[in-house]
Scaffold this active site. Structure first.
Site, PDB file in Angstrom:
ATOM      1  N   GLU A 165       0.516  -0.760   0.515  1.00  0.00           N
ATOM      2  CA  GLU A 165      -0.214  -0.205   0.142  1.00  0.00           C
ATOM      3  C   GLU A 165       0.914   0.952   0.136  1.00  0.00           C
ATOM      4  O   GLU A 165       0.651   2.047  -0.561  1.00  0.00           O
ATOM      5  CB  GLU A 165      -0.912  -0.320   1.412  1.00  0.00           C
ATOM      6  CG  GLU A 165      -2.477  -0.502   1.083  1.00  0.00           C
ATOM      7  CD  GLU A 165      -2.004  -2.081   1.741  1.00  0.00           C
ATOM      8  OE1 GLU A 165      -1.102  -2.765   1.931  1.00  0.00           O
ATOM      9  OE2 GLU A 165      -2.741  -2.700   1.516  1.00  0.00           O
ATOM     10  N   HIS A 218      -9.910  -5.230  10.557  1.00  0.00           N
ATOM     11  CA  HIS A 218     -10.882  -4.981   9.256  1.00  0.00           C
ATOM     12  C   HIS A 218     -11.618  -4.497   9.435  1.00  0.00           C
ATOM     13  O   HIS A 218     -12.979  -4.466   8.291  1.00  0.00           O
ATOM     14  CB  HIS A 218     -10.490  -5.986   8.381  1.00  0.00           C
ATOM     15  CG  HIS A 218      -9.807  -6.910   8.624  1.00  0.00           C
ATOM     16  ND1 HIS A 218      -8.960  -7.057   8.806  1.00  0.00           N
ATOM     17  CD2 HIS A 218      -9.314  -7.299   6.944  1.00  0.00           C
ATOM     18  CE1 HIS A 218      -8.089  -8.583   9.061  1.00  0.00           C
ATOM     19  NE2 HIS A 218      -8.245  -7.935   6.890  1.00  0.00           N
TER      20      HIS A 218
END
Lengths: 406, 399
Positions: free
Chosen positions: A142, A211
């Protein structure tokens, strides 16, 4: 327009809800010129009626649970109605596809966005259509692929960077904060960063703490960034298109639980204003400000509240940075009571900033302290019951409004 | 849809030094008036041969014209002079914050420029003053920015670590170690996307060579065949930490593993030029390549660092005597009788004078206007005008 009003009034009168149609307001629409595309007033009754203005036909379905039930919608759909029905993730994809057709500089980067079609199917089919150079599968990196998207944006490309889950973008925080948000300023205006960073976040699928994060609270202080949160297929497509067209870096927050919402959206080209809030249900008594998934909890609570005789005004703020203080202000001036319902954490969340902004600007109009319902300051637990209790539930919203209106 | 770039054209040294921004971009920045002929081709050997990793290194013999050598001398002398002037300005508190000086490393900036055009892009970290000059920035913009004046290249809002020059392909100027490397790979991606046939040089130091994002970006660049050249300016110290204490393997040119690398004597401007030319051709055909420039900085990491607590003064003076890039070029010029020693001295005196004049002039220039505080946060000041909503205008601006 008068005819439509009468139809609406008739429809409203025939519904189960006790709504005084004369108190029906089309506040935000009146200030817009006739030719304006963009937000169309949504009339929420019991979900079976729709009101149309100019070209934007909306089916006013109230989604009472967080994950939409598709059957309800399909029973209503007919070919003769203008527009077409889509699920929210399809609406996002349509927005992406239309912008990619329109501007060859738009490209998509992210994990599994290409051949796999996207982990939530937002980019399904796009790699086949546009090829590997415009829909790019990245490795799990990322920090660097966000940085690369920003570097590409500095030259004039318009990348749409997907974080498979918003939480993963924490790894790219340095790039988002320093390079994405600040480069335009530190270079004295030389570089614009027309990047869109998008991805799903939020609580609800028992995905566990890591998450289920809400990054809007972390990103909100970054100067130079714009943040929007979509909540319906209509505004998802509109905001996606507007974000891609914007010269500023925009972070588009989606929600894991909302991808399967179904709605009828217009066939023709439209965008939603990035800085504008959406009037979901006009009212007179109390202003409820919300965004993303909590909109649906609020509307569910609104049903109960209306039955009890309250008249809440529900605004989906949509624009998390900057706040649409114009719409919000007008509402506060009318109702004098504010409840904020959000999904991010209590500490340092969007609600905290919004509260401060309202106090700074509209203090004199408030008859009661601003209430803010947020998620608990805990890591999101896995167990379903506990997870439900980390976020705000409709019953809490009802109780809060009752307390506010005492 | 191609991004348009300005065509290169020649310019003069003095214009570069004193006149504001509108000097057009060049194919060979700021040495256009170096005297000396550019017809004779001299073949000069680099100080040491190149070492390759998974690639055949280029030849040690470099071609150069006398004019080119003189221009190298001039350019490096201006850079050296600027950095020394910045040192004293910092000590007189006209430059504040962080100030990272490049003296000793000039050959890297100058040699690289000799191998490329301004359509290629360069991105580097915070030791960017000389790279900025090499890209066509002038002393006006540089000193103004250092002193925080509105005539600076970033309007005084960036500072020492944030020099940018978009039209010359200089993308900064970045404060966070290593963060510029993914940006650089993104620039290369855009060049490939637009089919520009140009390359990006992403510079970083031996300290940044241990950053994870570098390897991430290298992996993606190799996968996607991006025309990026990663240049490790190895001055052997990451602030106060010597390379052998920070890296298990200090062979930075090898650390790309599957990506070929070249080790270059970064104090030899001709070697740098040769390597960059070679790397550029390679990157356009085969994707990324790593260049390790073996170089040295005379100053400490920044002005807050004396630079002597982690290395000996003997080491510094030794390098200055044996490997100084300007002295090497001076010797070449004298050996090949391109100019006399006194001519070179005159050039240096002239440069010193011009730099001092520039500083005197820009000590007087104004600070940014207070309204600049809010300018350029967003592309269009938000709240007043909403880009996405034709026909919707707010009656008042939102704070």
């Amino acid at each position: 327009m008068a005819a439509a009003l009468q139809t609406a009034a008739a429809l409203m009168a025939s519904s189960n809800l006790v709504v005084n149609s004369e108190r029906f307001r089309f506040g935000s629409l009146l200030r817009s010129p006739a030719g304006r595309k963009g937000s169309v007033l949504v009339v929420k009754s019991d979900g079976r009626h729709s009101v149309s203005f100019n070209a934007g036909l909306r089916a006013g379905h109230l989604i009472t649970n967080a994950v939409a039930a598709k059957s309800e919608a399909s029973a209503k759909s007919t070919d003769s109605k203008p527009g077409h029905e889509v699920l929210l993730f399809e609406a996002l994809r349509e927005g992406l596809e239309e912008e990619m057709d329109r501007d060859p500089r738009v490209c998509i980067m992210g994990e599994d966005v290409g051949h796999y079609g996207g982990s939530y199917k937002v980019t399904k089919g796009l790699a086949e259509k546009y090829g590997d150079l415009r829909v790019l599968d990245t490795p799990i990196a990322e920090n660097s692929f966000t940085g690369m998207g920003i570097g590409a944006a500095m030259t004039g490309l318009r990348p749409v960077v997907e974080g498979m889950n918003m939480g993963f973008l924490l790894l790219a925080f340095n790039q988002i904060s320093n390079n994405c948000g600040m480069l335009h300023y530190t270079s004295g205006g030389q570089f614009t960063i027309p990047i869109v960073i998008r991805g799903p976040g939020g609580v609800g699928r028992q995905l566990g703490a890591e998450h289920s994060q809400r990054l809007e609270s972390y990103f909100q202080s970054i100067p130079g960034l714009q943040m929007v949160a979509c909540s319906t297929p209509y505004n998802a497509k509109g905001l996606m298109k507007a974000a891609i067209r914007s010269e500023n870096p925009v972070v588009l927050f989606e929600h894991v639980l909302l991808y399967n919402l179904k709605e009828r959206i217009p066939d023709k080209d439209y965008i939603c204003c990035l800085e504008e809030a959406e009037m979901v249900r006009p009212g007179e008594q109390v202003t409820i400000l919300t965004y993303s998934r909590m909109r649906y909890h609020v509307m569910q609570a609104a049903k109960t509240l209306v039955n009890k005789g309250y008249d809440p005004e529900v605004i989906d703020i949509r624009s998390l940075k900057p706040f649409d203080l114009y719409t919000i202000g007008n509402s506060v001036k009318k109702t004098h009571r504010v409840l904020i319902v959000e999904e991010c954490m209590r500490t340092g969340g969007i609600g905290a900033s919004l509260r401060a902004a309202i106090i700074d600007n509209f203090w004199d109009y408030l008859d009661a302290p601003i209430m803010c319902l947020s998620s608990q300051d805990v890591p999101t637990p896995y167990a379903g019951s506990l997870e439900d209790w980390t976020v705000v539930q409709p019953a809490q919203i009802v109780a809060a409004v009752e307390q506010l209106c005492q | 849809m191609a991004v348009s770039r300005l065509a290169p054209s020649a310019s003069t040294l003095s214009k570069l030094l004193l006149h504001p921004v509108s000097a057009p971009p060049f194919s060979r920045p700021f040495s256009g008036t170096a005297a000396g002929d550019d017809q004779t081709v001299l073949t000069i050997e680099t100080s040491v041969p190149f070492t390759g990793h998974k690639i055949d290194p280029p030849s040690r013999s470099v071609e150069a014209t006398p004019k080119e050598l003189l221009s190298f001398f001039q350019d490096m002398a201006v850079m050296r002079r600027m950095e020394i002037a910045a040192d004293s300005l910092y000590k007189s508190k006209l430059i504040r914050g962080f100030c990272h000086l490049y003296d000793g490393q000039e050959a890297v900036a100058v040699g690289m420029e000799a191998a490329i055009t301004q359509r290629d892009s360069i991105i580097t970290a915070y030791r960017d003053h000389c790279t900025f000059l090499g890209r066509g920035g002038n002393l006006v913009e540089a000193f103004s920015e250092l002193m925080g004046r509105r005539t600076g290249c970033s309007k005084g809002k960036g500072g020492s670590m944030h020099f940018y020059k978009k039209e010359a392909g200089f993308y900064g100027g970045h404060g966070i170690v290593g963060a510029q490397v993914p940006l650089g790979c993104g620039l290369a991606f855009a060049q490939k996307y637009f089919k520009d046939e140009t390359v990006t040089f992403a510079l970083y130091g031996d300290g940044a060579a241990n950053q994870g994002q570098l390897f991430e970006a290298l992996n993606i660049s190799a996968l996607w065949d991006l025309p990026v050249i990663l240049v490790c300016e190895n001055n052997h110290y990451g602030m106060g930490t010597a390379e052998w204490r920070a890296a298990k393997s200090a062979a930075y040119y090898k650390r790309g593993d599957y990506v070929p690398g070249l080790k270059v004597d970064g104090m030899d401007v001709l070697a740098v030029k040769q390597a960059c030319k070679f790397a550029r051709e390679h990157a356009l055909k085969n994707g990324p390549i790593i260049l390790e420039m073996d170089t040295y900085r005379y100053h400490g990491h920044s002005m807050s660092d004396p630079g002597s607590t982690y290395r000996t003064r003997d080491e510094i003076t030794g390098i200055r005597q044996e490997r100084d890039p300007i002295e090497r070029v001076r010797k070449l010029i004298l050996t090949h009788e391109i100019a006399s020693a006194s001519e070179l001295k005159d050039i240096e005196k002239e440069i010193r004078k011009k730099v001092d004049e520039a500083i005197a002039q820009f000590k007087e220039s104004p600070m940014p206007d207070p309204s600049e505080l809010f300018a350029d946060v967003y592309v269009k000041g938000y709240g007043v005008e909403m880009q996405a909503c034709p026909g919707l205008k707010l009656s008042k601006s939102i704070k």
